[in-house]
Design an enzyme around this catalytic site. Structure first.
Site, PDB file in Angstrom:
ATOM      1  NE  ARG A 226      -4.001  -2.001   0.371  1.00  0.00           N
ATOM      2  CZ  ARG A 226      -3.963  -3.092  -0.386  1.00  0.00           C
ATOM      3  NH1 ARG A 226      -2.991  -3.251  -1.254  1.00  0.00           N
ATOM      4  NH2 ARG A 226      -4.905  -4.019  -0.287  1.00  0.00           N
ATOM      5  CG  HIS A 274      -1.607  -0.937  -8.235  1.00  0.00           C
ATOM      6  ND1 HIS A 274      -2.320  -0.115  -7.399  1.00  0.00           N
ATOM      7  CD2 HIS A 274      -1.779  -2.196  -7.752  1.00  0.00           C
ATOM      8  CE1 HIS A 274      -2.908  -0.836  -6.450  1.00  0.00           C
ATOM      9  NE2 HIS A 274      -2.588  -2.109  -6.645  1.00  0.00           N
TER      10      HIS A 274
END
Length: 311
Positions: A226, A274
């Site tokens: 994260r 990502h």
């Protein structure tokens, strides 16, 4: 026949329009699958991903569960209108993808591959021999499904793996630590650090100026977890002083990462967009189907989110 609403970004629908009916059939389910709900109160299940049209869950008074397509639920778990049970995505294919990304970048770092890729200039550089894996300390922060799988693979490759989690764990072949004192010990062993913690108030900025200083000088950081786990300014400062030698980052506080962000141009940072653990529709659909089957059979949901912990 349960009525199921697919509420996710429109770009995802074509793949799931095929994958979900196939998974329902494999599970022996007869499901009415909708992308719009003329009567929200008649919806039994909501398949959800952030960025779709649904933000207010109050009209869905008959919904038995909200089934997330994402492993991370930070963008939904705090929604005050969500009163239905929430299940996060734990997909074997997602786990495999994460293990492959983490293993690849740990080996890239361990073997010094970047130096060889940058040095294709006719100069024979063989003066540095990397240590063996059993001589290299790798720490994984976060021992959930993804962290445990990555730690196990790295231990299988003979790395000296330390794992840290907020609650005590015991895993074969891995030194497991927990709590604040355990975090300091885990960081001190982290020649390579892998961040796989959830996004919670307790984990925000867990890598900051103080904790970065607890790592061995010249350590490397991999963050496929994260973006909020890292204090960006502190990491950039540690890279500039040499306390941290390199960082490979797959997740960020703002995505896509803005073009003017300092990470893009920093010589010691690798940005990946990502991609470490994408949800794959075929396998994710089977997880969704199994949870609907379980709910219809009166069995507990898999991967139900604990609202108090945030995951």
């Amino acid at each position: 026949m349960p009525t199921t609403l697919f509420s996710a970004p429109a770009r995802l629908w074509p793949a799931y329009a095929t994958a979900l009916p196939r998974a329902f059939a494999e599970a022996g389910l007869s499901v009415r699958l909708l992308t719009e709900a003329p009567d929200p109160a008649a919806v039994d299940y909501i398949i959800y991903a952030p960025g779709g049209p649904l933000a207010d869950f109050r009209p869905y008074t008959g919904a038995k569960a909200v089934l997330s397509l994402w492993a991370g639920v930070e963008r939904i778990v705090s929604n005050p209108t969500l009163t239905q049970p929430l299940a996060r995505m734990v997909d074997p294919a997602l786990t495999e993808g994460m293990v492959e990304w983490v293993t690849g970048h740990v080996l890239r770092t361990h073997l010094g591959i970047d130096a060889h890729l940058a040095g294709q200039d006719g100069i024979w550089r063989n003066h540095i021999t990397p240590p063996l894996a059993r001589e290299r300390g790798v720490t994984v922060l976060g021992l959930g499904e993804l962290g445990t799988a990555c730690a196990a693979m790295l231990a299988h490759l003979n790395f000296r793996v330390t794992g840290w989690s907020r609650s005590p764990k015991a895993l074969p072949g891995i030194r497991c630590l927990s709590g604040p004192d355990g975090l300091a010990q885990a960081l001190a062993r982290a020649e390579i650090l892998v961040l796989l913690l959830p996004n919670t108030p307790e984990t925000e900025n867990i890598l900051n100026a103080e904790t970065l200083a607890q790592m061995p000088k010249g350590a490397v950081i991999l963050n496929p977890g994260r973006g909020s786990l890292i204090d960006d300014a502190a990491l950039l400062a540690a890279l500039d002083t040499g306390q941290i030698a390199q960082a490979t980052l797959d997740v960020f506080r703002v995505e896509p990462l803005p073009a003017d962000h300092p990470y893009w141009g920093h010589p010691k940072v690798t940005v990946t967009p990502h991609i470490a653990a994408e949800t794959r529709p075929a396998s994710a659909a089977r997880v969704i189907a199994e949870n609907i089957r379980r709910s219809e059979a009166g069995e507990p949901l898999l991967y139900r989110v604990d609202r108090r912990r945030g995951y």
